[in-house]
Design a protein around this motif. Structure first.
Motif, PDB file in Angstrom:
ATOM      1  N   PHE A 180      42.273  22.316  30.114  1.00 16.18           N
ATOM      2  CA  PHE A 180      43.048  23.345  30.792  1.00 16.18           C
ATOM      3  C   PHE A 180      42.869  24.709  30.098  1.00 16.18           C
ATOM      4  O   PHE A 180      42.705  25.751  30.733  1.00 16.18           O
ATOM      5  N   LEU A 181      42.883  24.661  28.740  1.00 12.53           N
ATOM      6  CA  LEU A 181      42.702  25.903  27.991  1.00 12.53           C
ATOM      7  C   LEU A 181      41.324  26.505  28.233  1.00 12.53           C
ATOM      8  O   LEU A 181      41.177  27.719  28.389  1.00 12.53           O
ATOM      9  N   VAL A 182      40.312  25.621  28.232  1.00 12.47           N
ATOM     10  CA  VAL A 182      38.944  26.101  28.471  1.00 12.47           C
ATOM     11  C   VAL A 182      38.833  26.727  29.852  1.00 12.47           C
ATOM     12  O   VAL A 182      38.236  27.803  30.045  1.00 12.47           O
ATOM     13  N   THR A 183      39.409  26.043  30.836  1.00 19.41           N
ATOM     14  CA  THR A 183      39.384  26.560  32.210  1.00 19.41           C
ATOM     15  C   THR A 183      40.091  27.900  32.299  1.00 19.41           C
ATOM     16  O   THR A 183      39.614  28.837  32.943  1.00 19.41           O
ATOM     17  N   LEU A 184      41.246  27.972  31.619  1.00 19.07           N
ATOM     18  CA  LEU A 184      42.012  29.211  31.622  1.00 19.07           C
ATOM     19  C   LEU A 184      41.224  30.352  31.007  1.00 19.07           C
ATOM     20  O   LEU A 184      41.223  31.497  31.516  1.00 19.07           O
ATOM     21  N   VAL A 185      40.544  30.056  29.914  1.00 19.50           N
ATOM     22  CA  VAL A 185      39.723  31.078  29.258  1.00 19.50           C
ATOM     23  C   VAL A 185      38.595  31.542  30.166  1.00 19.50           C
ATOM     24  O   VAL A 185      38.316  32.738  30.306  1.00 19.50           O
ATOM     25  N   LEU A 186      37.930  30.555  30.810  1.00 20.77           N
ATOM     26  CA  LEU A 186      36.823  30.906  31.717  1.00 20.77           C
ATOM     27  C   LEU A 186      37.289  31.759  32.887  1.00 20.77           C
ATOM     28  O   LEU A 186      36.646  32.729  33.278  1.00 20.77           O
ATOM     29  N   VAL A 187      38.433  31.350  33.455  1.00 19.42           N
ATOM     30  CA  VAL A 187      38.983  32.109  34.584  1.00 19.42           C
ATOM     31  C   VAL A 187      39.333  33.531  34.141  1.00 19.42           C
ATOM     32  O   VAL A 187      39.079  34.510  34.860  1.00 19.42           O
ATOM     33  N   ILE A 237      37.868  36.998  35.599  1.00 18.76           N
ATOM     34  CA  ILE A 237      38.752  38.055  36.113  1.00 18.76           C
ATOM     35  C   ILE A 237      38.473  39.378  35.408  1.00 18.76           C
ATOM     36  O   ILE A 237      38.374  40.440  36.032  1.00 18.76           O
ATOM     37  N   ILE A 238      38.317  39.316  34.087  1.00 16.83           N
ATOM     38  CA  ILE A 238      38.016  40.529  33.317  1.00 16.83           C
ATOM     39  C   ILE A 238      36.685  41.131  33.764  1.00 16.83           C
ATOM     40  O   ILE A 238      36.553  42.352  33.925  1.00 16.83           O
ATOM     41  N   PHE A 239      35.687  40.272  33.964  1.00 14.25           N
ATOM     42  CA  PHE A 239      34.371  40.726  34.422  1.00 14.25           C
ATOM     43  C   PHE A 239      34.465  41.414  35.780  1.00 14.25           C
ATOM     44  O   PHE A 239      33.863  42.464  36.018  1.00 14.25           O
ATOM     45  N   ILE A 240      35.269  40.791  36.683  1.00 11.63           N
ATOM     46  CA  ILE A 240      35.445  41.370  38.016  1.00 11.63           C
ATOM     47  C   ILE A 240      36.109  42.742  37.925  1.00 11.63           C
ATOM     48  O   ILE A 240      35.710  43.702  38.581  1.00 11.63           O
ATOM     49  N   LEU A 241      37.138  42.825  37.078  1.00 11.34           N
ATOM     50  CA  LEU A 241      37.853  44.089  36.916  1.00 11.34           C
ATOM     51  C   LEU A 241      36.954  45.178  36.350  1.00 11.34           C
ATOM     52  O   LEU A 241      36.982  46.325  36.789  1.00 11.34           O
ATOM     53  N   ILE A 242      36.127  44.792  35.351  1.00 15.10           N
ATOM     54  CA  ILE A 242      35.197  45.760  34.754  1.00 15.10           C
ATOM     55  C   ILE A 242      34.184  46.229  35.784  1.00 15.10           C
ATOM     56  O   ILE A 242      33.874  47.422  35.893  1.00 15.10           O
ATOM     57  N   SER A 243      33.668  45.280  36.564  1.00 16.02           N
ATOM     58  CA  SER A 243      32.683  45.622  37.591  1.00 16.02           C
ATOM     59  C   SER A 243      33.284  46.551  38.635  1.00 16.02           C
ATOM     60  O   SER A 243      32.656  47.514  39.083  1.00 16.02           O
ATOM     61  N   TYR A 244      34.510  46.247  39.016  1.00 18.68           N
ATOM     62  CA  TYR A 244      35.186  47.071  40.015  1.00 18.68           C
ATOM     63  C   TYR A 244      35.415  48.488  39.491  1.00 18.68           C
ATOM     64  O   TYR A 244      35.182  49.480  40.194  1.00 18.68           O
ATOM     65  N   GLN A 245      35.818  48.577  38.220  1.00 24.00           N
ATOM     66  CA  GLN A 245      36.050  49.896  37.629  1.00 24.00           C
ATOM     67  C   GLN A 245      34.746  50.676  37.528  1.00 24.00           C
ATOM     68  O   GLN A 245      34.695  51.876  37.785  1.00 24.00           O
ATOM     69  N   HIS A 246      33.673  49.958  37.137  1.00 22.30           N
ATOM     70  CA  HIS A 246      32.360  50.600  37.043  1.00 22.30           C
ATOM     71  C   HIS A 246      31.910  51.121  38.403  1.00 22.30           C
ATOM     72  O   HIS A 246      31.418  52.243  38.525  1.00 22.30           O
ATOM     73  N   GLN A 247      32.102  50.275  39.429  1.00 23.61           N
ATOM     74  CA  GLN A 247      31.712  50.675  40.777  1.00 23.61           C
ATOM     75  C   GLN A 247      32.536  51.866  41.249  1.00 23.61           C
ATOM     76  O   GLN A 247      32.033  52.799  41.876  1.00 23.61           O
ATOM     77  N   SER A 248      33.832  51.833  40.901  1.00 24.14           N
ATOM     78  CA  SER A 248      34.707  52.939  41.271  1.00 24.14           C
ATOM     79  C   SER A 248      34.270  54.229  40.590  1.00 24.14           C
ATOM     80  O   SER A 248      34.264  55.299  41.202  1.00 24.14           O
ATOM     81  N   ASN A 249      33.881  54.112  39.331  1.00 24.49           N
ATOM     82  CA  ASN A 249      33.406  55.293  38.606  1.00 24.49           C
ATOM     83  C   ASN A 249      32.129  55.858  39.216  1.00 24.49           C
ATOM     84  O   ASN A 249      31.940  57.067  39.313  1.00 24.49           O
ATOM     85  N   LEU A 250      31.234  54.929  39.632  1.00 18.66           N
ATOM     86  CA  LEU A 250      29.997  55.361  40.273  1.00 18.66           C
ATOM     87  C   LEU A 250      30.280  56.090  41.581  1.00 18.66           C
ATOM     88  O   LEU A 250      29.670  57.109  41.902  1.00 18.66           O
TER      89      LEU A 250
END
Length: 435
Positions: free
Chosen positions: A14-21, A25-38
């Motif tokens: 469960f912990l491993v899954t939580l970490v992966l999720v 989520i962090i990756f998605i947020l970073i990508s979204y912010q990067h795209q927004s900046n672009l």
């Protein structure tokens, strides 16, 4: 015991899954912010690009800015760069104007001040604002000159403005008044706004002070190029031109003609040199004409907006002058202009039928010459008595501009001695001597 092991293993998964999720989520947020900046960056670039055309007001930009992190302060429209060549008749302004006319991104007009004297400032203002609907109304006060601004062959003297033939979208249909293509006023205004600079020469404006309101205009970045020529060759040239004009002087005595023409020209020189001294260089003195006293607002507005040059310096060092002027105005060097200067200042240019004065713009407004030869040709043609008649009313201007008075016929004819001081050929707030 087995049960405890199983629960521990499940918890770890469960912990491993939580970490992966969480990582996803962090990756998605970073990508979204990067795209927004672009997207914001692209939008900012688009706004700046549009702003450079100066087609919208500040309020319109603000209303159009809907993206986050974009403020009015960041995207105020760029000031429209405007260049005025302020000169007198027969001072080399036609040649000098080609420094801008030959630049492919500059909107250049050749002597646009043809309206009544009372409308000249209003006319300049609307040209600087690229408002040709108003320009047409001003010209319209003089018979059929409302149509004048529409005619491709008549805009500022028979196509002397290169943008007319560079842009194929300016014209609509044939017009009976024009006999040629008629310009679309709306497209003309648009082309004007999209140019990196507006430039024109004026020889029908008599006071530098008339340009003060344009210096203070928040929408304009005005640069004034004040052009002088030695009055001793300028006056004979003016007389020669007026002699081919029905309204020219009827005085038969050549020396008297020279004297009267010199008095008129040098009053124009002296008046504006005094204005420069008191309002731009701020060298006020007790004996200065109080009508030229300027407040600090006007004086500061002239700072970095005024450059004085002589025709002699431009003729002798055309490429140095080009570099200096472009640096002062703030536009990039263009190879087309350098090529044009090379073609039109060489000895070959005066013999090349492609570049003869008549083929370009008529006898008196030509732009081809063996420049260095022209500088001294008047000394071999004119008599000392006539030159002296010019020197006397012009002595203040001659000395102020760095020219050297001639003392006798021998001095006049000895062209091994220069009659101008190159160290006084260029004066401005950012430069004192030529490069």
């Amino acid at each position: 015991m087995g049960s405890i092991y199983f629960k521990s293993k499940t918890y770890n998964r469960f912990l491993v899954t939580l970490v992966l999720v969480s990582i996803v989520i962090i990756f998605i947020l970073i990508s979204y912010q990067h795209q927004s900046n672009l997207e914001n960056l692209k939008y900012q670039r688009k706004v700046v690009e549009v702003a450079s055309t100066s087609e919208l007001t500040t309020k319109e930009y603000v209303r159009d800015i809907t993206k986050p992190n974009i403020t009015e302060l960041q995207f105020k429209p760029c000031k429209r760069k405007a260049v005025v060549i302020f000169a007198g008749f027969r001072t080399g302004s036609s040649f000098f104007g080609e420094y801008f006319n030959q630049h492919p991104a500059v909107y250049y007009l050749f002597e646009p001040l043809l309206g009544d004297e009372n409308d000249r400032i209003k006319l300049l203002k609307n040209i600087l604002k690229c408002n040709y609907s108003e320009v047409e109304k001003i010209y319209g006060k003089r018979s059929n000159e409302a149509e004048w601004v529409k005619c491709k062959s008549n805009v500022c003297f028979s196509g002397r403005s290169s943008f007319l033939w560079r842009n194929t979208n300016l014209c609509k249909n044939k017009h009976p008044f024009c006999g040629v293509d008629v310009l679309d006023i709306n497209v003309l205004s648009k082309v004007c706004r999209q140019s990196i600079a507006i430039a024109f020469k004026v020889v029908r404006l008599y006071h530098l002070s008339d340009l003060e309101e344009f210096l203070l205009d928040p929408e304009l970045d005005l640069k004034v190029l004040h052009l002088f020529r030695d009055p001793r060759p300028a006056v004979p040239s003016r007389i020669k031109m007026s002699g081919n004009n029905k309204s020219g002087s009827k005085i038969s005595n050549q020396t008297l003609k020279y004297k009267q023409s010199a008095e008129y020209l040098c009053r124009f020189y002296d008046r504006n040199l005094l204005y420069v001294k008191n309002c731009i260089k701020r060298h006020n003195s007790s004996n200065s004409n109080l009508s030229f006293a300027c407040n600090s607002t006007i004086s500061n507005a002239w700072k970095n907006s005024y450059l004085r040059l002589t025709h002699e310096y431009i003729s002798e060092r055309p490429f140095d002058a080009l570099e200096l002027v472009y640096k002062f105005v703030g536009i990039n060097f263009d190879a087309n202009v350098a090529e044009w200067i090379s073609d039109h200042t060489s000895i070959a240019a005066t013999n090349n039928t492609k570049h003869t004065e008549k083929n370009i713009s008529g006898k008196f407004f030509g732009t081809s010459r063996d420049s260095k030869k022209v500088l001294n040709s008047w000394r071999l043609k004119e008599q000392f008595v006539d030159v002296e008649a010019i020197q006397k009313p012009c002595i203040n201007a001659i000395k102020s501009l760095g020219y050297i008075p001639v003392v006798n016929e021998t001095h006049l004819k000895d062209i091994s001695f220069s009659l101008y001081n190159i160290n006084n050929s260029v004066v401005g707030s950012f430069v004192r001597y030529p490069p």
